[in-house]
Scaffold this active site. Structure first.
Site, PDB file in Angstrom:
ATOM      1  N   CYS A 267       0.733  -1.174  -0.060  1.00  0.00           N
ATOM      2  CA  CYS A 267      -0.142  -0.089  -0.066  1.00  0.00           C
ATOM      3  C   CYS A 267       0.683   1.308  -0.262  1.00  0.00           C
ATOM      4  O   CYS A 267       0.481   2.208  -0.135  1.00  0.00           O
ATOM      5  CB  CYS A 267      -0.897   0.016   1.206  1.00  0.00           C
ATOM      6  SG  CYS A 267      -1.798  -1.590   1.314  1.00  0.00           S
TER       7      CYS A 267
ATOM      8  N   HIS B  56      -9.081   3.569  -1.345  1.00  0.00           N
ATOM      9  CA  HIS B  56      -7.613   3.145  -1.345  1.00  0.00           C
ATOM     10  C   HIS B  56      -7.178   2.439  -2.143  1.00  0.00           C
ATOM     11  O   HIS B  56      -7.095   1.245  -2.023  1.00  0.00           O
ATOM     12  CB  HIS B  56      -7.455   2.723   0.187  1.00  0.00           C
ATOM     13  CG  HIS B  56      -6.116   2.116   0.628  1.00  0.00           C
ATOM     14  ND1 HIS B  56      -4.920   2.690   0.016  1.00  0.00           N
ATOM     15  CD2 HIS B  56      -5.632   0.985   1.443  1.00  0.00           C
ATOM     16  CE1 HIS B  56      -3.978   2.227   0.620  1.00  0.00           C
ATOM     17  NE2 HIS B  56      -4.204   0.863   1.152  1.00  0.00           N
TER      18      HIS B  56
END
Lengths: 151, 397
Positions: free
Chosen positions: B84, B339
């Site tokens: 991420c 996200h």
């Protein structure tokens, strides 16, 4: 003349860098044994296996068997699983601080609907192993320890 | 090293996208190029975060195809993967290369199309950023990692779990409030007025984290134009300077001394502050990695914005809201904005710069505009951490 003799090259290539492999660790779990490494420099225990001591980075490591007992430091109940674990839901991953010092990750054998934060701090011991047969992306089957509460 | 500036920014709408990730990325690059007022031919290298493109669209080596799609020529184009935190490490390396003098102008950013995988397979592929040999067979998931951190947080600070859930819910309420005001957010005009019970009563994912404690899976892309600071004013009256960056690495969860105090994050943040010559007191706005509500609390403490164990109360007291001690995630954060993991770091920089230009939506904009801002991006179970400190004026020598 430049170059190395075959024997010299072979001798170099025969150095052992991995004292305890993941496969050894997993095979131990299937026999209800928690295998790790003892450091000849600092005396501490590394588990799961690494290529150097997890505490002092020394490479002087020897295989050792841990007692399999420890304390539950944290856990959760998984209700939304990754693909491949649908049949297991709900299940309880946990982190155990072993009596010898290092923490290991595994599963807790306990009723998920009765799993409350009071479990944290409880004594547990190795009670078996869970083998995930793997999917296309896992490089084959892998095994983790299962712990249960003591007493 | 030379100082480096960001002179152009681009950001697609986050949420479900019908276009391919390569298309999304090119769109964000063109926005950034237009914003900077530069030409594609000025770009000398491309740094692209893309975490799971192989599983989403069967695409690896995506950076080269992005360079090709924009006819950038045979310039170096490299894909970065730090789960991420992929885009943040791409931006950090891009800044290093420009700082070194090797390139004068580059593109850095990232992309992701996680929604295309569906929840089951996305959960599986995200869990690939756990330690496969030992955490894989456990069936660990990302919500589970942070759920275990939340359990530990409650234990260490002796907070009853339901009380902690209530405090964590305030993170979700705040970030959804701001996400609902952000037109590029996945939850734009949605979930903007959540009640405590709605968060706490949402479906349990991994005890004690429920669905509204979690960020969504998302598609999207974001890109930045970076150039040497000495050239920045040729292109824009409002350059934003990269004052400091940090990066840290961690390992399997079981090797962490304390999962509520990730050393990777502490070290990375310290490096960034040291490089910038700043402290947390100097920072006016934060975009931090709220993949889960508990994650925002752990981040705030690890970066030094609150003492250990005090972030939960601080959020509940509104100290991380507009007008508070330090506004956090006024874009909506990962929870409200979405996200797309390979793009998130670039999106965080984008929203700090929007704030510095006074261009955030009313209700999200900090007033007066922030002088210093900072991003925090986390990959894996604290495996890759990256921080970027931005300022409206150059680093003090």
């Amino acid at each position: 003349m430049a170059g190395m003799a075959q024997e010299e090259i072979e001798k170099e290539l025969s150095t052992v860098y991995t004292v305890l492999t993941y496969a050894d660790y997993e095979a131990g779990l299937k026999e209800e044994r928690l295998l790790g490494l003892k450091c000849a420099s600092c005396g501490k225990i590394t588990c799961h296996p690494m290529h150097v001591c997890q505490w002092c980075s020394s490479r002087r490591l020897e295989r050792v068997e841990l007692c399999g007992e420890g304390e539950l430091t944290t856990f959760t109940v998984i209700r939304v699983p990754p693909e491949g674990f649908e049949a297991d839901v709900p299940y309880i991953p946990c982190i155990i601080e072993t009596k010898e010092g290092p923490c290991v990750i595994g599963r807790l054998d306990y009723d998920a609907e009765r799993a409350t934060p009071e479990l944290i701090g409880k004594q547990v011991k190795l009670s078996g192993a869970y083998t995930y047969e793997g999917d296309k992306y896992s490089g084959g089957a892998h095994t983790c320890p299962i712990f249960k509460l003591v007493g | 090293m030379r100082d480096v500036a960001v002179i152009g920014i681009g950001h697609t709408k986050f949420g479900r996208a019908s276009k391919a990730s390569l298309e999304l990325f090119s769109e964000s690059v063109l926005q950034a190029i237009d914003d900077a007022g530069v030409e594609l031919k000025d770009i000398e290298a491309l740094f692209q975060g893309a975490a799971l493109a192989g599983f989403e669209e069967g695409q690896v080596m995506s950076a080269a195809f992005s360079a090709a799609d924009l006819n950038l020529g045979p310039i170096p184009a490299t894909r970065y993967e730090g789960a991420c935190a992929s885009a943040s490490v791409a931006i950090r390396d891009a800044a290093m290369w420009v700082g070194s003098g090797e390139y004068d102008m580059v593109i850095a950013g990232g992309m992701e199309k996680a929604l295309t995988m569906g929840t089951l397979f996305a959960t599986r592929t995200f869990a690939m950023a756990c330690h496969a040999p030992t955490e894989g067979p456990v069936g660990l998931t990302f919500p589970a990692v942070f759920a275990m951190a939340a359990m530990r947080y409650a234990k260490i600070y002796d907070i009853p779990l339901e009380k902690l859930r209530e405090k964590m819910a305030h993170v979700s309420i705040k970030n959804h409030k701001h996400g609902a005001l952000n037109p590029l957010a996945q939850f734009y005009k949605k979930l903007g007025a959540l009640k405590l019970e709605e968060v706490m009563d949402s479906k349990m994912v991994a005890d004690p984290l429920s669905l509204l404690d979690c960020c969504p899976f998302s598609d999207g892309a974001s890109a930045l134009v970076l150039c040497a600071a000495e050239d920045a004013r040729k292109y824009t009256d409002e350059p934003v300077y990269i004052l400091g960056t940090g990066q840290g690495s961690g390992g399997p969860l079981s090797k962490m001394e304390d999962i509520t105090k990730p050393v990777s994050r502490i070290s990375s943040a310290k490096t960034a502050f040291k490089q910038a010559g700043l402290t947390p007191k100097d920072i006016d706005i934060l975009e931090i990695h709220d993949c889960f509500t508990i994650a925002e609390l752990i981040a705030l403490e690890s970066m030094g914005f609150f003492e250990w164990g005090e972030a939960a109360d601080a959020v509940e007291d509104g100290q991380t809201e507009l007008g508070g001690k330090i506004p956090v995630n006024m874009s909506g954060g990962l929870i409200g904005k979405g996200h797309p993991i390979g793009a998130t770091g670039a999106s965080q920089v984008y929203w700090i710069i929007k704030q510095m230009r006074g261009e955030a939506a009313k209700g999200n904009q900090v007033d007066p505009v922030p002088e210093y801002g900072m991003t925090d991006t986390l990959g894996g179970d604290f495996g890759t951490l990256c921080h970027i400190i931005l300022g409206r004026s150059k680093r003090k020598k």
